[in-house]
Structures are given as C-alpha cells and as structure tokens.
Design a protein around this motif. Structure first.
Motif: not given
Length: 242
Positions: A126-132, A140-146, A168-169, A207-209
């Motif tokens: 998720s884009i939420a894994g790239f920023m607060s 977001g924290a789960t996706k940042a870890a991924l 990573n999509i 891949f970031i759509p």
C-alpha cells in the motif's frame, strides 16, 4: 504450463488477477486460497478452491502447492480509525494477516525464489507503507514493515544471482473492491489487474499505480515536510468519509 496460487483470491483485486490468469492459455490451474468462499458466479474450471485462515499457527498447509511457479498474495485488511479507538485484538490480527502471514508464505517458497528457474511473486502492499497515514496507523505500519522486508530480500535475491524478485504493488485506494465495505466489481478492477500481471511477469520489484499522476508529487511533499503532509492526509480522510 503455468500454475498460480492467489492468496486472498476470493474477491477484490485477488479475484481480478485470478480471473485474468484463467483467461490466459498459458495458465492451466489457479489455486484460490481464502478464508471466505468465492461467489459461485466467478468460478471457472481452472480454479481450485482452498479455505485457510492466515492467523493459523500451522503453515504446513502450503506444502500442497509445490507445483506452482506463480505466487500472488493479496490478502489483507484495514480500518480507518483513530488509534485511541483501535482494539488490541485488531492490532494483533492486522500484523498477523497483513505482515507475518506474507513473510511466512514467502519463506515457505523461498527456495523457489532463490532458484534458477522462473518464479513469479507479488505482494499487495500500500502507498500507506511509504508515508505516515493518520487514521490508518496500524494498517500503514503493517505495510511499511512489508516494504522494508521486500526491499531487503530483493537485494539478497539479486546478490544470490537469481533473476527472481518480489513485486511490491503499492496502490492508494482501489475502487471496485470490498476493502471499504464495497462490492467486488471486475469491470472496475480489470485494468489494474492487467497492469499488476504485466509487472509481475516482468519481474519488477515495485509498482505504484498512478505514480506519475498522483503519488510522485505526494511522496515529494512527504519527503519535504512529513508533518505537513501528515496533517493534509488527516484532513483529507476526515472529509472523505471513507
């Protein structure tokens, strides 16, 4: 002939990817693994259905998929809420399904990724894994870890000499899925599903759509002032009523 395992393939973008693969003559079987049953209207002869709860302790269940050459993990969930309103069990389940399960599944097939034969692997981040992501702090924290896991392991794969990578999509909000209590609509998700498969089969690692249209600028703003961008994200979510 190709065989794919879609974890979380009973609905949403996972079902979209499974359906597109089934329409491709080079795929002879698509294993659909989910904790819920697929709506029978989406079923086809190439699908093989399996029920599994990713919160399980025993992942030996995945031994039966030794014949696959494609692994796509789309399972995951999130809930918009202030952190003060989040139950502890939600925190536990979120990391169990969104993060730990993904890492365990990839670990299960890691010898295939390390090998010289083609093995295609993709993960819905998720884009939420790239920023607060205020109001989405746990998700977001789960996706940042991924994100960090995938980036780190991809370097190990590169240094080991294999061409295989983990894709990573990382999209923003996806319309046509059940993520925000909506309904799966393949007519809405098919274009994105086709893009994901294309990046998967090219062995891309990210891949970031809508990157050029939207997220390039969002990420630049976040890099310049993460506090201001966080406030902007908070206000946007409060107004969007998602």
């Amino acid at each position: 002939m190709r065989r794919a395992l879609i974890v979380g393939g009973a609905n949403g973008i996972g079902l979209t990817i499974a359906t597109l693969m089934a329409q491709d003559s080079k795929y002879e079987k698509i294993y659909i693994l989910d904790k819920v049953a697929m709506d029978s209207k989406y079923d086809c002869d190439k699908f093989s259905h399996h029920t599994f709860d990713l919160r399980s302790d025993d992942y030996s269940y995945f031994d039966r998929f030794s014949d696959i050459d494609t692994l796509m993990i789309t399972a995951g969930f999130g809930r918009l809420a202030h952190f003060a309103d989040v139950e502890e069990q939600h925190i536990i389940d979120s990391f169990s399904v969104n993060t730990t399960a993904v890492i365990r599944i990839i670990h299960h097939f890691y010898k295939r990724l390390l090998g010289n034969e083609d093995f295609y692997c993709g993960v819905m981040g998720s884009i939420a894994g790239f920023m607060s992501s205020p109001l989405f702090a746990i998700y977001g924290a789960t996706k940042a870890a991924l994100k960090i896991f995938i980036e780190s392991v991809n370097v190990e794969l590169e240094m080991a000499g294999t061409s295989n990578r983990i894709l990573n999509i990382s999209p923003g909000s996806i319309k046509g899925t059940a993520f925000y209590n909506g309904a799966t609509d393949l007519s809405v998700t098919t274009a994105l599903g086709a893009q994901i498969i294309s990046h998967l089969e090219s062995k891309d690692d990210l891949f970031i759509p809508q990157y050029e249209e939207i997220f390039k600028h969002v990420l630049e703003r976040y890099h310049d002032d993460f506090r201001a961008e966080g406030r902007h994200s908070y206000e946007y979510k409060m107004k969007s009523n998602r």
